[in-house]
Structures are given as C-alpha cells and as structure tokens.
Design a protein around this motif. Structure first.
Motif, PDB file in Angstrom:
ATOM      1  N   CYS A   1       0.825  -1.225   0.065  1.00 14.59           N
ATOM      2  CA  CYS A   1       0.042   0.109   0.037  1.00 14.59           C
ATOM      3  C   CYS A   1       1.016   1.033   0.147  1.00 14.59           C
ATOM      4  CB  CYS A   1      -0.942   0.106   1.252  1.00 14.59           C
ATOM      5  SG  CYS A   1      -0.199  -0.334   2.718  1.00 14.59           S
ATOM      6  N   GLU A   2       2.160   1.067   0.596  1.00 15.46           N
ATOM      7  CA  GLU A   2       2.896   2.332   0.935  1.00 15.46           C
ATOM      8  C   GLU A   2       3.520   2.478  -0.461  1.00 15.46           C
ATOM      9  OE1 GLU A   2       6.376   1.723   3.260  1.00 15.46           O
ATOM     10  OE2 GLU A   2       6.465   3.843   3.999  1.00 15.46           O
ATOM     11  N   ARG A   3       4.028   1.393  -1.266  1.00 15.47           N
ATOM     12  CA  ARG A   3       4.682   1.514  -2.323  1.00 15.47           C
ATOM     13  C   ARG A   3       3.773   2.149  -3.595  1.00 15.47           C
ATOM     14  NH1 ARG A   3       8.027  -3.564  -4.959  1.00 15.47           N
ATOM     15  NH2 ARG A   3       9.043  -2.456  -6.689  1.00 15.47           N
ATOM     16  N   VAL A   4       2.438   1.660  -3.495  1.00 17.16           N
ATOM     17  CA  VAL A   4       1.696   2.139  -4.867  1.00 17.16           C
ATOM     18  C   VAL A   4       0.979   3.282  -4.647  1.00 17.16           C
ATOM     19  CG1 VAL A   4       1.543  -0.122  -5.413  1.00 17.16           C
ATOM     20  CG2 VAL A   4      -0.255   0.797  -3.950  1.00 17.16           C
ATOM     21  N   CYS A   5       1.041   3.916  -3.372  1.00 18.49           N
ATOM     22  CA  CYS A   5       0.343   5.216  -3.186  1.00 18.49           C
ATOM     23  C   CYS A   5       0.777   6.449  -4.013  1.00 18.49           C
ATOM     24  CB  CYS A   5       0.250   5.737  -1.761  1.00 18.49           C
ATOM     25  SG  CYS A   5      -0.929   7.080  -1.339  1.00 18.49           S
ATOM     26  N   PRO A   6      -0.064   7.032  -4.769  1.00 20.40           N
ATOM     27  CA  PRO A   6       0.507   7.957  -5.669  1.00 20.40           C
ATOM     28  C   PRO A   6       0.868   9.326  -5.102  1.00 20.40           C
ATOM     29  CG  PRO A   6      -1.656   7.448  -6.506  1.00 20.40           C
ATOM     30  CD  PRO A   6      -1.394   6.794  -5.233  1.00 20.40           C
ATOM     31  N   VAL A   7       0.515   9.436  -3.560  1.00 24.41           N
ATOM     32  CA  VAL A   7       0.387  10.875  -3.117  1.00 24.41           C
ATOM     33  C   VAL A   7       1.130  10.769  -1.855  1.00 24.41           C
ATOM     34  CG1 VAL A   7      -1.628  12.102  -4.329  1.00 24.41           C
ATOM     35  CG2 VAL A   7      -1.784  10.719  -2.335  1.00 24.41           C
ATOM     36  N   GLY A   8       1.553   9.611  -1.396  1.00 23.00           N
ATOM     37  CA  GLY A   8       2.362   9.371   0.017  1.00 23.00           C
ATOM     38  C   GLY A   8       1.425   9.441   1.105  1.00 23.00           C
ATOM     39  N   ALA A   9       0.376   9.143   1.066  1.00 23.34           N
ATOM     40  CA  ALA A   9      -0.411   9.181   2.251  1.00 23.34           C
ATOM     41  C   ALA A   9      -0.357   7.986   3.198  1.00 23.34           C
ATOM     42  CB  ALA A   9      -1.965   9.283   1.636  1.00 23.34           C
ATOM     43  N   VAL A  10       0.290   6.920   2.839  1.00 23.55           N
ATOM     44  CA  VAL A  10       0.527   5.782   3.644  1.00 23.55           C
ATOM     45  C   VAL A  10       1.811   6.161   4.501  1.00 23.55           C
ATOM     46  CG1 VAL A  10       0.166   3.510   3.869  1.00 23.55           C
ATOM     47  CG2 VAL A  10      -0.882   4.603   1.902  1.00 23.55           C
ATOM     48  N   LYS A  11       1.559   5.556   5.633  1.00 22.99           N
ATOM     49  CA  LYS A  11       2.539   5.700   6.685  1.00 22.99           C
ATOM     50  C   LYS A  11       2.657   4.353   7.228  1.00 22.99           C
ATOM     51  CE  LYS A  11       5.083   8.353  10.027  1.00 22.99           C
ATOM     52  NZ  LYS A  11       4.666   9.158  11.268  1.00 22.99           N
ATOM     53  N   PHE A  12       3.705   3.573   7.111  1.00 20.11           N
ATOM     54  CA  PHE A  12       4.001   2.252   7.673  1.00 20.11           C
ATOM     55  C   PHE A  12       4.870   2.271   8.868  1.00 20.11           C
ATOM     56  CE2 PHE A  12       6.229  -1.804   8.026  1.00 20.11           C
ATOM     57  CZ  PHE A  12       5.232  -2.821   7.981  1.00 20.11           C
ATOM     58  N   ILE A  13       4.378   1.720   9.887  1.00 24.64           N
ATOM     59  CA  ILE A  13       5.115   1.917  11.298  1.00 24.64           C
ATOM     60  C   ILE A  13       5.610   0.355  11.600  1.00 24.64           C
ATOM     61  CG2 ILE A  13       4.912   2.272  13.586  1.00 24.64           C
ATOM     62  CD1 ILE A  13       2.666   4.497  12.808  1.00 24.64           C
ATOM     63  N   LYS A  14       4.704  -0.597  11.696  1.00 18.03           N
ATOM     64  CA  LYS A  14       5.110  -1.901  11.725  1.00 18.03           C
ATOM     65  C   LYS A  14       3.760  -2.600  11.150  1.00 18.03           C
ATOM     66  CE  LYS A  14       3.462  -2.514  16.463  1.00 18.03           C
ATOM     67  NZ  LYS A  14       3.743  -2.839  17.895  1.00 18.03           N
ATOM     68  N   LYS A  15       4.038  -4.057  11.183  1.00 22.58           N
ATOM     69  CA  LYS A  15       2.965  -5.010  10.860  1.00 22.58           C
ATOM     70  C   LYS A  15       1.719  -4.734  11.669  1.00 22.58           C
ATOM     71  CE  LYS A  15       1.900  -9.839  10.845  1.00 22.58           C
ATOM     72  NZ  LYS A  15       2.406 -11.289  11.145  1.00 22.58           N
ATOM     73  N   GLY A  16       0.464  -4.404  10.973  1.00 23.97           N
ATOM     74  CA  GLY A  16      -0.587  -4.260  11.838  1.00 23.97           C
ATOM     75  C   GLY A  16      -0.662  -2.884  12.318  1.00 23.97           C
ATOM     76  N   LYS A  17       0.109  -2.059  11.905  1.00 22.32           N
ATOM     77  CA  LYS A  17       0.044  -0.721  12.375  1.00 22.32           C
ATOM     78  C   LYS A  17       0.398   0.219  11.192  1.00 22.32           C
ATOM     79  CE  LYS A  17       0.898   2.334  16.216  1.00 22.32           C
ATOM     80  NZ  LYS A  17       1.688   2.538  17.318  1.00 22.32           N
ATOM     81  N   ILE A  18      -0.472   0.703  10.289  1.00 21.21           N
ATOM     82  CA  ILE A  18      -0.362   1.468   9.251  1.00 21.21           C
ATOM     83  C   ILE A  18      -1.220   2.721   9.427  1.00 21.21           C
ATOM     84  CG2 ILE A  18      -0.362   1.751   6.514  1.00 21.21           C
ATOM     85  CD1 ILE A  18      -0.072  -1.201   6.602  1.00 21.21           C
ATOM     86  N   GLU A  19      -0.660   3.972   9.073  1.00 14.20           N
ATOM     87  CA  GLU A  19      -1.590   5.058   9.542  1.00 14.20           C
ATOM     88  C   GLU A  19      -1.742   5.639   7.908  1.00 14.20           C
ATOM     89  OE1 GLU A  19       0.173   8.011  11.902  1.00 14.20           O
ATOM     90  OE2 GLU A  19       0.100   6.840  13.630  1.00 14.20           O
ATOM     91  N   PHE A  20      -3.258   5.867   7.469  1.00 17.06           N
ATOM     92  CA  PHE A  20      -3.628   6.442   6.446  1.00 17.06           C
ATOM     93  C   PHE A  20      -3.905   7.892   6.588  1.00 17.06           C
ATOM     94  CE2 PHE A  20      -4.268   2.156   6.209  1.00 17.06           C
ATOM     95  CZ  PHE A  20      -3.933   1.598   5.085  1.00 17.06           C
ATOM     96  N   ASP A  21      -3.253   8.850   5.797  1.00 23.10           N
ATOM     97  CA  ASP A  21      -3.698  10.361   6.035  1.00 23.10           C
ATOM     98  C   ASP A  21      -4.939  10.635   5.029  1.00 23.10           C
ATOM     99  OD1 ASP A  21      -3.787  12.870   6.148  1.00 23.10           O
ATOM    100  OD2 ASP A  21      -1.740  13.421   6.030  1.00 23.10           O
ATOM    101  N   MET A  22      -6.266  10.814   5.511  1.00 22.27           N
ATOM    102  CA  MET A  22      -6.956  10.852   4.501  1.00 22.27           C
ATOM    103  C   MET A  22      -7.196  12.561   4.009  1.00 22.27           C
ATOM    104  SD  MET A  22      -8.230   8.325   4.231  1.00 22.27           S
ATOM    105  CE  MET A  22      -9.566   8.359   3.019  1.00 22.27           C
ATOM    106  N   GLY A  23      -6.371  13.320   4.484  1.00 23.21           N
ATOM    107  CA  GLY A  23      -6.258  14.524   4.147  1.00 23.21           C
ATOM    108  C   GLY A  23      -5.337  14.799   2.874  1.00 23.21           C
ATOM    109  N   LYS A  24      -4.599  13.670   2.731  1.00 26.62           N
ATOM    110  CA  LYS A  24      -3.825  13.662   1.494  1.00 26.62           C
ATOM    111  C   LYS A  24      -4.595  12.776   0.398  1.00 26.62           C
ATOM    112  CE  LYS A  24       0.974  14.407   3.083  1.00 26.62           C
ATOM    113  NZ  LYS A  24       2.175  13.554   3.304  1.00 26.62           N
ATOM    114  N   CYS A  25      -5.140  11.790   0.814  1.00 32.07           N
ATOM    115  CA  CYS A  25      -5.538  10.845   0.106  1.00 32.07           C
ATOM    116  C   CYS A  25      -6.553  11.197  -1.029  1.00 32.07           C
ATOM    117  CB  CYS A  25      -6.543   9.790   0.897  1.00 32.07           C
ATOM    118  SG  CYS A  25      -7.208   8.343   0.029  1.00 32.07           S
TER     119      CYS A  25
END
Lengths: 391, 110
Positions: free
Chosen positions: B52-76
């Motif tokens: 998800c982090e790799r394919v996001c065109p706008v860099g809205a996905v922040k990977f922290i660890k397995k099972g913990k990812i933050e999606f910034d809906m302001g950027k999405c």
C-alpha cells in the motif's frame, strides 16, 4: 477613453480561470490585445516524473477537472503502446463510453457558461440541469461525479452495473430532447444571434495556419477529428459524423458543440447496444516495463497529446499538450476590431482551460534554461513583444 | 417573442416540477456502493508487505509496523490503488462521506 489600456484579469468575473488580457482600446473598439499566462502553473509534468506507471495514472487523471477521462485515455494509450499491452474489446468499449459521456458533460456545461456570459441565466440553469443527468450516469457507473478512478493499465476496474441500460437510456433520451430545444434557442433567438454572429471570426485558412483543434477548428470548416483521422479504442466500430460549419464565428462554434451532443448520444447508444460479453482482465502492476511512445485522443476541446518515456516501471519523462495550447494562440488576433463587450463571448467561445495548459520551458541556443517563477517572469514576461503582422 | 416561446414554455413547466437537485443537508444523499468515501483498515488481516505504501501516488500511507499503518485522509485522493493491490484485503472503502472536521487527527485512519 481614447487609447486606454485596460487589464482584464488575472481575477475577473467574466473569466473562469486566471489569465490576464491587456487590451488597448480606441474608444470602445479593441486595437490590440496582449495575453499573459502563468498564474496557475502547477508543474504537472515534473510531478509525473519518477512516479510508478500505475500510480501516475491517477495524477494524469487529476490534471483537469472537466476532461479527466481524456487525460486518462491519452495517458493509457501512450503507456499501453510503450509497453506493448493489447486490450480487449470490452475495455475499449467501456473507455469509449466514458470519453463520450465526458464530451456530453463538457459541451452542456460550456453551453451553460456561454449563456451566462451573454446574460441568459435561464438557459444557463437548464443546460446545467441536463449536465446533472450525465453526472448521475457517471456516479452510477464509477461512484464518482468528477473523478472516476475506474481506468487501469490494460483493463478497467468495473463493468457497467447490472440493469443499468434503462437508467442510462432514459437520461440520454432526456438530454438529447432538451439539448435539441436549447440548440434551436441558440440558432433562432435574435438576442443570442446578435451577440454571437460574426463575432470572433476565424477563417478556415487561419484555422489551418494556427493548427487549431477540436470544435473551434471544425466550426471554421477545418475537418479535424482524431476519432475519425486516427481511430482509437472503439471509435472504428461506431458510426458517427464529424460536425463542421463554415461560418467560423462564435455562433458556429456553439452550434457545432450542440450538434456534437446529439452525435455523442448516438455513439453511446451504439456502444451499449453492442457491448461485448467479455470478461475484464484482472489489473496488475507493471514494475519492470520500459519503452517510449505517444498517445492522442479527441478531448471535448480538441486533441489531447501525451508523450511518455518509461524506464523500469517508472516514468522518466512525460510531455502533455492540451488542446487549449493550440487554440489560445489565436485569441490575440481574433479580438482585434471587436468591441469591449465581445471579449467574454470570444474568450468563452474558445473554451480555454488554463489549468491544463500552463507549462514553462525555455530552450534557447540549444540550451535549456531552468527558472523558478520569479526569475522567469523577470526575464521573459516584462519584455516588449515584437510586432508581428499576420496578414 | 416567438423566438423565446420554447424557453418560456420550459420555464412555466418547470414551475410545477420538483427541484432537480437535493437540498443537502436537509435531505439525505443516497451514496452509490461504488463511492469511495473513507478508508477502512483491518489491522488483524495485515501481513506488513508494505504494498500500500509503495503504490500510493500521493504518499498518504505511513507504515509503522505490521498491523500498524496510518492513512492520511487529508492527502488521500481515493484512487483505490492500496485496496486493489493489497494481497489480503486488509483495506477497504466505505460510503461515509460526512467527515469534515477542523481536527487534523480525525483524518488519520489507523
């Protein structure tokens, strides 16, 4: 008011997007016009560089808010030929369906804008009501009214929803019926004719000389249409006419667009009736593709051209030429000799989209100069333009 | 007058019709199932592949660890690339679009 220079824009109620027209007036007549652009430069080509090809599709889709399907289609057509991907008939039909829906929506919206420019608010509201029906079809098929997110490289995300034929045909019939009424209004109404007829005339010779595209070229009798000249997707499998007129004025440009609405409705009906029963291929990522190609489609405003160079699945270079770039160059010439009140009608009849248009690149003595916005303006925007005679 | 008859008839007929558009928020809008409004993240399904982090065109996905990812809906931009490329369907869209807020933290989907 003798020899007054009047700036129109960058922010002005009669212009929908920021541009600056410096008009030199003799009394009420336009002696000379000077067009200045550069207010909405976003660096879209630079943004596209370095993006993964599948992700860059969504950036290309967001370059324009009105012709987003055309941008997607031109990008896809360039990328797919660069990577030698063939698409099946179903995908071709669905893409053509979206492109023609977009043409309907754009022309209806534009006719409303033109009616608004000449003070005919009733027609403005009715044109936009018809546009609403097209947006409902978009919403039903893609889930989005403006940005659709359905195209994929080599495939399409969704098929048409089940039992949607009646839903789409009902709306298309209503649009065709009402658009015919509004066309008659544009054709017959004396007040509209007085504002549009013999205003902003572009002869066929000039249209060819300035390489105009889209409805503006076709209204001057220059028969140019990518759909017929170089058929892409499913345009070689549908019957339609290229609408042309010979007057070349704002009135002809209006009627060409209003006639194209009927043609688009016919194309969409043919597409839905002959929709192939194939399965949509599963979309996949293209991480190792390389290649270089161009793609062009007929957007509602004219030819939309993309050049892409792909290296290991990432875009190395993308060049975009939108139809407004071809069409806006003639604006300074056709404004001369008309009255100040004709400016909104002439600018509006060209249907410019500055958001898509703006690019900055300076190539001089075989060297490419790099500028930020301030240094570019300082060096190039303040110089006096040389007097060029077009006759 | 004769030229405008068409549009006058249309205007009079419109007086007796309902408004074509809906008066939001008094009337509720019906969302299509294909509408991409807001992301849902099912952290238990996540395998931490970072696609998800790799394919996001706008860099809205922040990977922290397995099972913990933050999606910034302001950027999405709601393109759905993360959803289409997730191998375990740990991400999805819902149709809840009434999410306007002044608090930026409310735009982070965890």
């Amino acid at each position: 008011m003798h020899n007054t220079t009047l700036p129109i824009g960058p922010q002005h109620p009669s212009i929908k997007e920021p541009m600056c027209l410096r008009i030199r007036l003799d009394g009420n007549n336009i002696e000379n016009a000077d067009l200045r652009l550069g207010y909405v430069h976003r660096g879209v080509e630079k943004i596209l560089e370095g993006k993964q090809v599948d992700s860059a599709l969504y950036v290309a889709e967001r370059i324009c808010g009105i012709c987003e399907v055309s941008h997607t289609a031109a990008y896809l057509s360039a990328v797919e030929s660069a990577m030698n991907i063939s698409i099946n008939d179903k995908v071709k039909y669905l893409r053509t369906f979206l492109i023609e829906l977009e043409r309907l929506h754009s022309h209806l919206m534009w006719s409303g804008f033109l009616a608004h420019e000449i003070g005919y608010e009733t027609l403005f509201m009715y044109s936009w009501r018809e546009r609403e029906r097209i947006l409902e079809i978009f919403d039903k098929y893609t889930g989005g009214r403006v940005h659709h997110n359905v195209s994929k490289i080599g495939s399409n995300k969704y098929d048409l929803p089940e039992n949607s034929k009646k839903f789409i045909f009902d709306r298309l019939d209503a649009v065709a019926k009402h658009a015919e009424k509004y066309r008659r209004e544009f054709e017959k109404d004396n007040i509209i004719k007085a504002r549009l007829e013999n205003v902003g005339v572009i002869p066929e010779k000039e249209a060819k000389r300035y390489c105009l595209v889209g409805p503006i070229a076709r209204a001057s009798g220059y028969k140019v249409d990518v759909r017929k000249d170089n058929p892409y997707f499913a345009f070689d499998q549908v019957d339609f006419n290229v609408i042309t007129r010979n007057e070349g004025d704002a009135w002809a440009r209006t009627l060409v667009r209003m006639d194209e609405i009927q043609e688009s409705v016919n194309i969409i009906k043919q597409l839905i009736n002959n929709m192939p029963n194939e399965k949509l291929p599963k979309p996949e990522l293209h991480m190792n593709a390389s290649g270089e190609a161009v793609g062009h489609v007929e957007a509602p405003r004219g030819e939309n051209f993309y050049y892409v160079k792909i290296n290991s699945g990432y875009l190395e270079r993308a060049k975009i030429r939108t139809p407004t770039l071809n069409n806006i160059i003639i604006l300074e010439k056709i404004l001369k000799g008309y009255e100040l009140g004709d400016v909104p009608v002439i600018v509006g009849s060209l249907d410019p989209c500055f958001g898509c248009l703006e690019r900055i690149m300076v190539a001089k003595d075989k060297k490419i100069e790099e500028h930020d916005e301030d240094s570019f303006r300082k060096k190039y925007c303040e110089i006096q333009k040389p007097e060029v005679s077009y006759d | 007058m004769g030229d405008n008859l068409n549009i006058i008839v249309e205007a009079i007929a419109s007086l007796f019709k309902k408004p074509y558009t809906k008066r939001y928020p008094k009337e509720k809008l019906k969302q299509d199932p294909r509408t991409n409004a807001w992301l849902e993240y099912y952290s238990k399904k996540c395998i931490g592949c970072r696609m998800c982090e790799r394919v996001c065109p706008v860099g809205a996905v922040k990977f922290i660890k397995k099972g913990k990812i933050e999606f910034d809906m302001g950027k999405c931009i709601r393109c759905g690339m993360c959803i289409d490329n997730c191998p375990v369907n740990a991400i999805g869209f819902n149709q809840n679009f009434e999410r306007a807020s002044k608090d930026k933290k409310k735009f982070i989907v965890k």
